[in-house]
Scaffold this motif. Structure first.
Motif, PDB file in Angstrom:
ATOM      1  N   LYS A  64       0.833  -1.202   0.000  1.00 51.92           N
ATOM      2  CA  LYS A  64       0.000   0.000   0.000  1.00 51.92           C
ATOM      3  C   LYS A  64       0.861   1.242   0.000  1.00 51.92           C
ATOM      4  O   LYS A  64       1.829   1.343   0.752  1.00 51.92           O
ATOM      5  N   GLY A  65       0.488   2.186  -0.848  1.00 49.03           N
ATOM      6  CA  GLY A  65       1.220   3.432  -0.931  1.00 49.03           C
ATOM      7  C   GLY A  65       2.476   3.364  -1.774  1.00 49.03           C
ATOM      8  O   GLY A  65       3.141   4.377  -1.982  1.00 49.03           O
ATOM      9  N   ARG A  66       2.802   2.161  -2.262  1.00 45.13           N
ATOM     10  CA  ARG A  66       4.023   2.015  -3.046  1.00 45.13           C
ATOM     11  C   ARG A  66       3.734   1.683  -4.503  1.00 45.13           C
ATOM     12  O   ARG A  66       4.502   2.031  -5.379  1.00 45.13           O
ATOM     13  N   PHE A  67       2.646   0.985  -4.750  1.00 44.13           N
ATOM     14  CA  PHE A  67       2.267   0.580  -6.101  1.00 44.13           C
ATOM     15  C   PHE A  67       0.889   1.131  -6.426  1.00 44.13           C
ATOM     16  O   PHE A  67       0.079   1.360  -5.529  1.00 44.13           O
ATOM     17  N   THR A  68       0.641   1.321  -7.712  1.00 43.19           N
ATOM     18  CA  THR A  68      -0.675   1.724  -8.182  1.00 43.19           C
ATOM     19  C   THR A  68      -1.100   0.784  -9.294  1.00 43.19           C
ATOM     20  O   THR A  68      -0.381   0.634 -10.296  1.00 43.19           O
ATOM     21  N   ILE A  69      -2.257   0.162  -9.117  1.00 40.18           N
ATOM     22  CA  ILE A  69      -2.798  -0.725 -10.141  1.00 40.18           C
ATOM     23  C   ILE A  69      -3.943  -0.028 -10.848  1.00 40.18           C
ATOM     24  O   ILE A  69      -4.703   0.730 -10.236  1.00 40.18           O
ATOM     25  N   SER A  70      -4.069  -0.262 -12.139  1.00 43.69           N
ATOM     26  CA  SER A  70      -5.169   0.291 -12.923  1.00 43.69           C
ATOM     27  C   SER A  70      -5.459  -0.663 -14.074  1.00 43.69           C
ATOM     28  O   SER A  70      -4.678  -1.583 -14.332  1.00 43.69           O
ATOM     29  N   ARG A  71      -6.584  -0.443 -14.743  1.00 48.94           N
ATOM     30  CA  ARG A  71      -6.915  -1.314 -15.869  1.00 48.94           C
ATOM     31  C   ARG A  71      -7.723  -0.567 -16.901  1.00 48.94           C
ATOM     32  O   ARG A  71      -8.380   0.437 -16.591  1.00 48.94           O
ATOM     33  N   ASP A  72      -7.662  -1.072 -18.127  1.00 49.45           N
ATOM     34  CA  ASP A  72      -8.446  -0.560 -19.232  1.00 49.45           C
ATOM     35  C   ASP A  72      -9.307  -1.722 -19.702  1.00 49.45           C
ATOM     36  O   ASP A  72      -8.812  -2.638 -20.369  1.00 49.45           O
ATOM     37  N   ASN A  73     -10.588  -1.696 -19.341  1.00 50.29           N
ATOM     38  CA  ASN A  73     -11.464  -2.822 -19.664  1.00 50.29           C
ATOM     39  C   ASN A  73     -11.653  -2.985 -21.172  1.00 50.29           C
ATOM     40  O   ASN A  73     -11.806  -4.103 -21.664  1.00 50.29           O
ATOM     41  N   ALA A  74     -11.638  -1.897 -21.894  1.00 48.23           N
ATOM     42  CA  ALA A  74     -11.821  -1.974 -23.348  1.00 48.23           C
ATOM     43  C   ALA A  74     -10.666  -2.713 -24.018  1.00 48.23           C
ATOM     44  O   ALA A  74     -10.831  -3.315 -25.074  1.00 48.23           O
ATOM     45  N   LYS A  75      -9.501  -2.658 -23.390  1.00 51.40           N
ATOM     46  CA  LYS A  75      -8.305  -3.301 -23.946  1.00 51.40           C
ATOM     47  C   LYS A  75      -7.943  -4.595 -23.228  1.00 51.40           C
ATOM     48  O   LYS A  75      -6.939  -5.213 -23.537  1.00 51.40           O
ATOM     49  N   ASN A  76      -8.755  -4.988 -22.230  1.00 52.24           N
ATOM     50  CA  ASN A  76      -8.444  -6.180 -21.419  1.00 52.24           C
ATOM     51  C   ASN A  76      -7.019  -6.116 -20.876  1.00 52.24           C
ATOM     52  O   ASN A  76      -6.278  -7.108 -20.901  1.00 52.24           O
ATOM     53  N   THR A  77      -6.646  -4.960 -20.396  1.00 51.64           N
ATOM     54  CA  THR A  77      -5.262  -4.716 -19.980  1.00 51.64           C
ATOM     55  C   THR A  77      -5.223  -4.177 -18.558  1.00 51.64           C
ATOM     56  O   THR A  77      -6.035  -3.328 -18.187  1.00 51.64           O
ATOM     57  N   VAL A  78      -4.260  -4.674 -17.804  1.00 54.06           N
ATOM     58  CA  VAL A  78      -4.033  -4.191 -16.447  1.00 54.06           C
ATOM     59  C   VAL A  78      -2.616  -3.640 -16.365  1.00 54.06           C
ATOM     60  O   VAL A  78      -1.703  -4.124 -17.040  1.00 54.06           O
ATOM     61  N   TYR A  79      -2.439  -2.608 -15.550  1.00 46.89           N
ATOM     62  CA  TYR A  79      -1.157  -1.913 -15.416  1.00 46.89           C
ATOM     63  C   TYR A  79      -0.719  -1.898 -13.955  1.00 46.89           C
ATOM     64  O   TYR A  79      -1.535  -1.970 -13.031  1.00 46.89           O
ATOM     65  N   LEU A  80       0.592  -1.791 -13.766  1.00 48.97           N
ATOM     66  CA  LEU A  80       1.138  -1.640 -12.424  1.00 48.97           C
ATOM     67  C   LEU A  80       2.207  -0.559 -12.473  1.00 48.97           C
ATOM     68  O   LEU A  80       3.155  -0.662 -13.258  1.00 48.97           O
ATOM     69  N   GLN A  81       2.039   0.453 -11.666  1.00 49.73           N
ATOM     70  CA  GLN A  81       2.956   1.586 -11.629  1.00 49.73           C
ATOM     71  C   GLN A  81       3.673   1.609 -10.287  1.00 49.73           C
ATOM     72  O   GLN A  81       3.051   1.415  -9.232  1.00 49.73           O
ATOM     73  N   ARG A  82       4.974   1.842 -10.338  1.00 47.33           N
ATOM     74  CA  ARG A  82       5.756   1.976  -9.108  1.00 47.33           C
ATOM     75  C   ARG A  82       6.824   3.032  -9.333  1.00 47.33           C
ATOM     76  O   ARG A  82       7.612   2.945 -10.265  1.00 47.33           O
ATOM     77  N   ASN A  83       6.826   4.025  -8.489  1.00 45.58           N
ATOM     78  CA  ASN A  83       7.888   5.022  -8.497  1.00 45.58           C
ATOM     79  C   ASN A  83       8.839   4.733  -7.343  1.00 45.58           C
ATOM     80  O   ASN A  83       8.526   3.953  -6.448  1.00 45.58           O
ATOM     81  N   SER A  84       9.987   5.349  -7.362  1.00 46.22           N
ATOM     82  CA  SER A  84      10.970   5.207  -6.277  1.00 46.22           C
ATOM     83  C   SER A  84      11.281   3.741  -5.990  1.00 46.22           C
ATOM     84  O   SER A  84      11.176   3.268  -4.846  1.00 46.22           O
ATOM     85  N   LEU A  85      11.656   3.025  -7.038  1.00 47.04           N
ATOM     86  CA  LEU A  85      11.964   1.612  -6.885  1.00 47.04           C
ATOM     87  C   LEU A  85      13.137   1.377  -5.941  1.00 47.04           C
ATOM     88  O   LEU A  85      14.079   2.175  -5.881  1.00 47.04           O
ATOM     89  N   LYS A  86      13.033   0.263  -5.226  1.00 49.67           N
ATOM     90  CA  LYS A  86      14.092  -0.146  -4.307  1.00 49.67           C
ATOM     91  C   LYS A  86      14.631  -1.516  -4.736  1.00 49.67           C
ATOM     92  O   LYS A  86      13.954  -2.263  -5.449  1.00 49.67           O
ATOM     93  N   ARG A  87      15.817  -1.847  -4.255  1.00 54.73           N
ATOM     94  CA  ARG A  87      16.416  -3.129  -4.628  1.00 54.73           C
ATOM     95  C   ARG A  87      15.511  -4.298  -4.235  1.00 54.73           C
ATOM     96  O   ARG A  87      15.468  -5.310  -4.936  1.00 54.73           O
ATOM     97  N   GLU A  88      14.795  -4.154  -3.149  1.00 52.42           N
ATOM     98  CA  GLU A  88      13.926  -5.241  -2.708  1.00 52.42           C
ATOM     99  C   GLU A  88      12.696  -5.442  -3.597  1.00 52.42           C
ATOM    100  O   GLU A  88      11.928  -6.385  -3.395  1.00 52.42           O
TER     101      GLU A  88
END
Length: 121
Positions: A64-88
């Motif tokens: 929570k607070g680190r990733f953002t999930i979203s989707r485009d139903n028309a394209k049957n596509t899901v996305y995952l966004q992450r800023n400030s990536l860490k080695r872990e």
């Protein structure tokens, strides 16, 4: 035949950003939940986030607070966004979808092949 194809992985520097995409294709009548899981070396696969067709989301507590999930139903596509990536965050990221095919009354789970994300300088 249903396919889930992920894209957007690769080598990213610490502090960088990541946007993964997963497109579902085939004889799909409807998709309910779509989600992202990840598996780090030597660890079990874990949920990152999931999103329903109506847009409601569910994040693992540690995500929570680190990733953002979203989707485009028309394209049957899901996305995952992450800023400030860490080695872990280094892991193989897998896409998951719970969907119905044409001609079927029941939903089934499908998985992508996984995309490697490596966070390293």
């Amino acid at each position: 035949q249903v396919q889930l194809v992920e894209s957007g992985g690769g080598l990213v520097q610490p502090g960088g950003s990541l946007r993964l995409s997963c497109a579902a294709s085939g004889r799909i009548r409807s998709i309910d939940d779509m989600g992202w899981y990840r598996q780090a070396p030597g660890k079990q696969r874990e949920l990152v986030a999931a999103i329903r067709s109506g847009g409601s989301t569910n994040y693992a507590d540690s995500m929570k607070g680190r990733f953002t999930i979203s989707r485009d139903n028309a394209k049957n596509t899901v996305y995952l966004q992450r800023n400030s990536l860490k080695r872990e965050d280094t892991a193989v990221y897998y896409c998951n979808a719970n969907l119905k095919q044409y001609g079927s009354y029941f939903s089934s789970d499908y998985w992508g092949q996984g995309t490697q994300v490596t966070v390293s300088s």
